[in-house]
Motif scaffolding. Structure first.
Motif, PDB file in Angstrom:
ATOM      1  N   THR A  75       1.136  -1.514   0.072  1.00 51.31           N
ATOM      2  CA  THR A  75      -0.182  -0.091  -0.035  1.00 51.31           C
ATOM      3  C   THR A  75       0.970   1.156  -0.288  1.00 51.31           C
ATOM      4  OG1 THR A  75      -0.137   0.124   2.464  1.00 51.31           O
ATOM      5  CG2 THR A  75      -1.461  -1.324   1.319  1.00 51.31           C
ATOM      6  N   LYS A  76       2.285   1.262   0.084  1.00 53.90           N
ATOM      7  CA  LYS A  76       2.929   1.368   0.100  1.00 53.90           C
ATOM      8  C   LYS A  76       3.244   2.969   1.684  1.00 53.90           C
ATOM      9  CE  LYS A  76       4.491   1.459  -4.503  1.00 53.90           C
ATOM     10  NZ  LYS A  76       5.733   0.676  -4.104  1.00 53.90           N
ATOM     11  N   LEU A  77       2.025   2.786   2.398  1.00 62.74           N
ATOM     12  CA  LEU A  77       2.030   3.261   4.112  1.00 62.74           C
ATOM     13  C   LEU A  77       3.046   2.773   4.601  1.00 62.74           C
ATOM     14  CD1 LEU A  77      -2.190   3.275   3.973  1.00 62.74           C
ATOM     15  CD2 LEU A  77      -0.953   5.226   3.854  1.00 62.74           C
ATOM     16  N   VAL A  78       3.392   3.811   5.933  1.00 60.84           N
ATOM     17  CA  VAL A  78       4.244   4.000   6.980  1.00 60.84           C
ATOM     18  C   VAL A  78       3.902   3.999   7.263  1.00 60.84           C
ATOM     19  CG1 VAL A  78       6.407   4.426   7.347  1.00 60.84           C
ATOM     20  CG2 VAL A  78       6.117   4.500   5.355  1.00 60.84           C
ATOM     21  N   THR A  79       3.573   3.457   8.848  1.00 57.85           N
ATOM     22  CA  THR A  79       2.615   3.962  10.497  1.00 57.85           C
ATOM     23  C   THR A  79       3.634   3.945  10.855  1.00 57.85           C
ATOM     24  OG1 THR A  79       0.557   2.339   9.726  1.00 57.85           O
ATOM     25  CG2 THR A  79       1.258   3.091  12.106  1.00 57.85           C
ATOM     26  N   ILE A  80       4.382   4.820  11.861  1.00 53.80           N
ATOM     27  CA  ILE A  80       4.591   6.016  12.443  1.00 53.80           C
ATOM     28  C   ILE A  80       4.062   5.998  13.622  1.00 53.80           C
ATOM     29  CG2 ILE A  80       6.994   7.325  12.924  1.00 53.80           C
ATOM     30  CD1 ILE A  80       6.574   7.714  10.069  1.00 53.80           C
ATOM     31  N   GLN A  81       4.910   5.373  15.291  1.00 56.55           N
ATOM     32  CA  GLN A  81       4.480   5.683  16.540  1.00 56.55           C
ATOM     33  C   GLN A  81       5.604   6.882  16.894  1.00 56.55           C
ATOM     34  OE1 GLN A  81       1.784   5.471  19.147  1.00 56.55           O
ATOM     35  NE2 GLN A  81       1.299   4.070  17.920  1.00 56.55           N
ATOM     36  N   THR A  82       5.363   8.216  16.762  1.00 59.12           N
ATOM     37  CA  THR A  82       6.448   9.053  17.198  1.00 59.12           C
ATOM     38  C   THR A  82       6.242  10.026  18.480  1.00 59.12           C
ATOM     39  OG1 THR A  82       8.258  10.168  16.282  1.00 59.12           O
ATOM     40  CG2 THR A  82       6.251  10.431  15.416  1.00 59.12           C
ATOM     41  N   ALA A  83       7.297  10.691  19.058  1.00 64.19           N
ATOM     42  CA  ALA A  83       6.795  11.579  19.687  1.00 64.19           C
ATOM     43  C   ALA A  83       7.412  13.202  18.519  1.00 64.19           C
ATOM     44  CB  ALA A  83       7.712  12.031  20.866  1.00 64.19           C
ATOM     45  N   LYS A  84       7.829  13.339  17.715  1.00 62.94           N
ATOM     46  CA  LYS A  84       7.869  13.963  17.115  1.00 62.94           C
ATOM     47  C   LYS A  84       6.332  14.451  16.276  1.00 62.94           C
ATOM     48  CE  LYS A  84      12.434  14.527  18.373  1.00 62.94           C
ATOM     49  NZ  LYS A  84      12.997  15.514  18.792  1.00 62.94           N
ATOM     50  N   SER A  85       7.427  16.076  15.494  1.00 63.35           N
ATOM     51  CA  SER A  85       5.614  16.727  14.998  1.00 63.35           C
ATOM     52  C   SER A  85       5.581  15.580  13.524  1.00 63.35           C
ATOM     53  CB  SER A  85       5.789  17.574  14.446  1.00 63.35           C
ATOM     54  OG  SER A  85       6.677  18.172  13.892  1.00 63.35           O
ATOM     55  N   GLU A  86       4.584  16.210  12.549  1.00 69.54           N
ATOM     56  CA  GLU A  86       5.059  15.640  11.261  1.00 69.54           C
ATOM     57  C   GLU A  86       5.493  16.197  10.545  1.00 69.54           C
ATOM     58  OE1 GLU A  86       1.197  14.576   7.909  1.00 69.54           O
ATOM     59  OE2 GLU A  86       0.701  14.824   9.807  1.00 69.54           O
ATOM     60  N   SER A  87       5.412  17.380  10.843  1.00 64.17           N
ATOM     61  CA  SER A  87       6.897  17.837  10.343  1.00 64.17           C
ATOM     62  C   SER A  87       8.087  17.759  10.001  1.00 64.17           C
ATOM     63  CB  SER A  87       6.095  19.411  10.057  1.00 64.17           C
ATOM     64  OG  SER A  87       6.653  20.032  11.362  1.00 64.17           O
ATOM     65  N   GLU A  88       8.866  16.755  11.319  1.00 64.90           N
ATOM     66  CA  GLU A  88       9.751  16.530  10.964  1.00 64.90           C
ATOM     67  C   GLU A  88      10.071  15.220  10.891  1.00 64.90           C
ATOM     68  OE1 GLU A  88      11.622  17.907  15.765  1.00 64.90           O
ATOM     69  OE2 GLU A  88       9.434  17.335  15.781  1.00 64.90           O
ATOM     70  N   VAL A  89       9.267  14.556  11.116  1.00 64.69           N
ATOM     71  CA  VAL A  89       8.850  12.659  10.437  1.00 64.69           C
ATOM     72  C   VAL A  89       9.370  13.092   8.807  1.00 64.69           C
ATOM     73  CG1 VAL A  89       8.100  11.479  10.326  1.00 64.69           C
ATOM     74  CG2 VAL A  89       7.725  12.188  12.432  1.00 64.69           C
ATOM     75  N   ARG A  90       8.544  13.967   7.769  1.00 58.95           N
ATOM     76  CA  ARG A  90       8.529  14.043   6.705  1.00 58.95           C
ATOM     77  C   ARG A  90       9.435  14.269   6.067  1.00 58.95           C
ATOM     78  NH1 ARG A  90       3.447  14.801   4.005  1.00 58.95           N
ATOM     79  NH2 ARG A  90       1.703  13.775   5.021  1.00 58.95           N
ATOM     80  N   LYS A  91      10.144  15.615   6.901  1.00 59.45           N
ATOM     81  CA  LYS A  91      11.533  16.064   6.322  1.00 59.45           C
ATOM     82  C   LYS A  91      12.772  14.697   6.651  1.00 59.45           C
ATOM     83  CE  LYS A  91      13.975  20.176   7.740  1.00 59.45           C
ATOM     84  NZ  LYS A  91      14.259  20.792   8.841  1.00 59.45           N
ATOM     85  N   ALA A  92      12.316  14.414   7.596  1.00 56.38           N
ATOM     86  CA  ALA A  92      13.367  13.560   7.750  1.00 56.38           C
ATOM     87  C   ALA A  92      13.735  12.160   6.716  1.00 56.38           C
ATOM     88  CB  ALA A  92      13.650  12.359   9.044  1.00 56.38           C
ATOM     89  N   ILE A  93      12.090  11.682   6.548  1.00 52.27           N
ATOM     90  CA  ILE A  93      12.097  10.272   5.612  1.00 52.27           C
ATOM     91  C   ILE A  93      12.115  11.786   3.877  1.00 52.27           C
ATOM     92  CG2 ILE A  93      10.494   9.544   4.198  1.00 52.27           C
ATOM     93  CD1 ILE A  93       8.330   9.359   6.792  1.00 52.27           C
ATOM     94  N   ALA A  94      12.254  12.760   3.837  1.00 50.13           N
ATOM     95  CA  ALA A  94      12.299  13.409   2.641  1.00 50.13           C
ATOM     96  C   ALA A  94      13.913  13.475   2.444  1.00 50.13           C
ATOM     97  CB  ALA A  94      11.737  14.885   2.456  1.00 50.13           C
ATOM     98  N   SER A  95      14.433  13.890   3.335  1.00 50.09           N
ATOM     99  CA  SER A  95      16.183  14.090   3.325  1.00 50.09           C
ATOM    100  C   SER A  95      17.070  12.770   2.728  1.00 50.09           C
ATOM    101  CB  SER A  95      16.655  14.303   4.744  1.00 50.09           C
ATOM    102  OG  SER A  95      15.740  15.629   5.350  1.00 50.09           O
ATOM    103  N   ALA A  96      16.182  11.270   3.390  1.00 51.00           N
ATOM    104  CA  ALA A  96      16.652  10.475   3.050  1.00 51.00           C
ATOM    105  C   ALA A  96      16.410   9.559   1.798  1.00 51.00           C
ATOM    106  CB  ALA A  96      16.064   9.019   3.819  1.00 51.00           C
ATOM    107  N   GLY A  97      15.912  10.636   1.305  1.00 49.62           N
ATOM    108  CA  GLY A  97      15.531  10.359  -0.651  1.00 49.62           C
ATOM    109  C   GLY A  97      13.955  10.157  -0.495  1.00 49.62           C
ATOM    110  N   TYR A  98      13.486   9.579  -0.217  1.00 51.31           N
ATOM    111  CA  TYR A  98      11.922   9.651  -0.039  1.00 51.31           C
ATOM    112  C   TYR A  98      10.993  10.632   0.724  1.00 51.31           C
ATOM    113  CZ  TYR A  98      14.034   4.956  -0.850  1.00 51.31           C
ATOM    114  OH  TYR A  98      15.470   3.524  -0.904  1.00 51.31           O
ATOM    115  N   PRO A  99      10.542  11.258  -0.213  1.00 51.65           N
ATOM    116  CA  PRO A  99       9.194  12.576   0.146  1.00 51.65           C
ATOM    117  C   PRO A  99       7.456  11.813  -0.012  1.00 51.65           C
ATOM    118  CG  PRO A  99      10.185  12.398  -2.262  1.00 51.65           C
ATOM    119  CD  PRO A  99      10.831  11.153  -2.042  1.00 51.65           C
ATOM    120  N   THR A 100       7.295  12.031   0.944  1.00 48.93           N
ATOM    121  CA  THR A 100       5.988  11.478   1.009  1.00 48.93           C
ATOM    122  C   THR A 100       4.656  12.744   0.433  1.00 48.93           C
ATOM    123  OG1 THR A 100       5.550  13.412   3.323  1.00 48.93           O
ATOM    124  CG2 THR A 100       6.575  11.038   3.749  1.00 48.93           C
TER     125      THR A 100
END
Length: 66
Positions: A38-63
């Motif tokens: 489904t190309k879905l990633v489920t994440i349990q985190t204390a960080k904000s959504e924007s921080e998580v999206r930025k980290a994933i995008a920095s790894a080469g996988y924009p959401t």
């Protein structure tokens, strides 16, 4: 907080591992579950959504939006 993000470029288990490492680099206590079909990633985190999206995008996988 639980986030569900769509990662269209995620194609294999190596992609999922890279995404997991990117999220855990900013929140070592996070849990990441990737569904390659489904190309879905489920994440349990204390960080904000924007921080998580930025980290994933920095790894080469924009959401994207659902």
């Amino acid at each position: 907080m639980t986030l569900q993000l769509k990662v269209p470029n995620m194609a294999c288990s190596a992609c999922a591992t890279t995404i997991t490492k990117a999220v855990q680099a900013i929140d070592s206590a996070s849990t990441v579950e990737a569904d390659l079909k489904t190309k879905l990633v489920t994440i349990q985190t204390a960080k904000s959504e924007s921080e998580v999206r930025k980290a994933i995008a920095s790894a080469g996988y924009p959401t994207s939006q659902f």
